[in-house]
Design a protein around this motif. Sequence first.
Motif, PDB file in Angstrom:
ATOM      1  N   MET A   1       0.877  -1.166   0.000  1.00 49.00           N
ATOM      2  CA  MET A   1       0.000   0.000   0.000  1.00 49.00           C
ATOM      3  C   MET A   1       0.921   1.224   0.000  1.00 49.00           C
ATOM      4  N   PRO A   2       1.156   1.856  -1.162  1.00 48.77           N
ATOM      5  CA  PRO A   2       2.069   2.998  -1.186  1.00 48.77           C
ATOM      6  C   PRO A   2       1.554   4.134  -0.310  1.00 48.77           C
ATOM      7  N   MET A   3       2.453   4.751   0.441  1.00 47.45           N
ATOM      8  CA  MET A   3       2.024   5.832   1.326  1.00 47.45           C
ATOM      9  C   MET A   3       3.108   6.883   1.469  1.00 47.45           C
ATOM     10  N   ASP A   4       2.691   8.068   1.836  1.00 46.19           N
ATOM     11  CA  ASP A   4       3.573   9.171   2.192  1.00 46.19           C
ATOM     12  C   ASP A   4       3.269   9.515   3.645  1.00 46.19           C
ATOM     13  N   LEU A   5       4.296   9.891   4.395  1.00 46.95           N
ATOM     14  CA  LEU A   5       4.124  10.316   5.781  1.00 46.95           C
ATOM     15  C   LEU A   5       4.962  11.576   5.976  1.00 46.95           C
ATOM     16  N   TYR A   6       4.319  12.642   6.433  1.00 50.57           N
ATOM     17  CA  TYR A   6       5.032  13.898   6.633  1.00 50.57           C
ATOM     18  C   TYR A   6       4.448  14.656   7.809  1.00 50.57           C
ATOM     19  N   LYS A   7       5.209  15.630   8.292  1.00 56.63           N
ATOM     20  CA  LYS A   7       4.787  16.427   9.444  1.00 56.63           C
ATOM     21  C   LYS A   7       4.435  17.837   8.993  1.00 56.63           C
ATOM     22  N   VAL A   8       3.302  18.338   9.490  1.00 57.22           N
ATOM     23  CA  VAL A   8       2.866  19.711   9.241  1.00 57.22           C
ATOM     24  C   VAL A   8       2.513  20.308  10.601  1.00 57.22           C
ATOM     25  N   ASP A   9       3.255  21.333  11.009  1.00 57.42           N
ATOM     26  CA  ASP A   9       3.024  22.033  12.279  1.00 57.42           C
ATOM     27  C   ASP A   9       2.968  21.045  13.454  1.00 57.42           C
ATOM     28  N   ASP A  10       1.751  20.843  14.010  1.00 52.72           N
ATOM     29  CA  ASP A  10       1.610  20.036  15.224  1.00 52.72           C
ATOM     30  C   ASP A  10       0.978  18.662  14.971  1.00 52.72           C
ATOM     31  N   HIS A  11       1.076  18.171  13.728  1.00 48.77           N
ATOM     32  CA  HIS A  11       0.523  16.840  13.453  1.00 48.77           C
ATOM     33  C   HIS A  11       1.255  16.189  12.275  1.00 48.77           C
ATOM     34  N   TYR A  12       1.087  14.881  12.185  1.00 52.16           N
ATOM     35  CA  TYR A  12       1.605  14.119  11.056  1.00 52.16           C
ATOM     36  C   TYR A  12       0.452  13.821  10.111  1.00 52.16           C
ATOM     37  N   VAL A  13       0.778  13.651   8.829  1.00 54.54           N
ATOM     38  CA  VAL A  13      -0.230  13.288   7.826  1.00 54.54           C
ATOM     39  C   VAL A  13       0.260  12.043   7.101  1.00 54.54           C
ATOM     40  N   LEU A  14      -0.581  11.039   7.038  1.00 52.44           N
ATOM     41  CA  LEU A  14      -0.304   9.817   6.297  1.00 52.44           C
ATOM     42  C   LEU A  14      -1.252   9.792   5.104  1.00 52.44           C
ATOM     43  N   ASP A  15      -0.715   9.745   3.894  1.00 54.04           N
ATOM     44  CA  ASP A  15      -1.517   9.626   2.677  1.00 54.04           C
ATOM     45  C   ASP A  15      -1.230   8.267   2.060  1.00 54.04           C
ATOM     46  N   ALA A  16      -2.259   7.426   1.943  1.00 57.70           N
ATOM     47  CA  ALA A  16      -2.096   6.082   1.384  1.00 57.70           C
ATOM     48  C   ALA A  16      -2.908   5.963   0.104  1.00 57.70           C
ATOM     49  N   ASP A  17      -2.297   5.432  -0.945  1.00 59.30           N
ATOM     50  CA  ASP A  17      -2.985   5.225  -2.219  1.00 59.30           C
ATOM     51  C   ASP A  17      -3.788   3.938  -2.159  1.00 59.30           C
ATOM     52  N   LEU A  18      -5.103   4.069  -2.313  1.00 58.86           N
ATOM     53  CA  LEU A  18      -6.016   2.926  -2.303  1.00 58.86           C
ATOM     54  C   LEU A  18      -7.047   3.071  -3.418  1.00 58.86           C
TER      55      LEU A  18
END
Length: 149
Positions: free
Chosen positions: A31-48
């Motif tokens: 499941m390809p995904m990106d994980l990055y930090k923005v300010d005070d939280h992390y964001v996980l984007d997964a291609d589905l």
Amino acid sequence: MLRFDPFRDLDAITSSLLGAGSGTDRSPRFMPMDLYKVDDHYVLDADLPGVDPGSIDLDVDRGTLTVTAHRSAPSDDSRQWLTSERFTGTYRRQLALGDGIDTERITASYDNGVLSVHIPLSERAAPRKISIAQSENTGEQTTLEASAS
């Protein structure tokens, strides 16, 4: 530079024996995904792409975030497959969360085949400035003491 992979031929043989040919159910590879930090939280984007949003399951247990999704194969038996490259079956990905994550405020959305999970930092883990109190310069020596809060 070519790299020698002694398991490449073994993987090909195993795939052919286990029915990875066209028109059969195959397990998703990843499941390809990106994980990055923005300010005070992390964001996980997964291609589905092509996944029914109702089949997506997010679970947090003992500091581990588990993302599970299922893509079903077309149920039309009258099809004559020419090629079948899209994986069907269950996708699963697990991430270890650190101590500074607020698991009660994790949110998720699914739009255009991309699952976005927002993972906030807890207030305790947020970086902060510590101020140092100063006394007026009266010629006396001052001792600064740090206390844990």
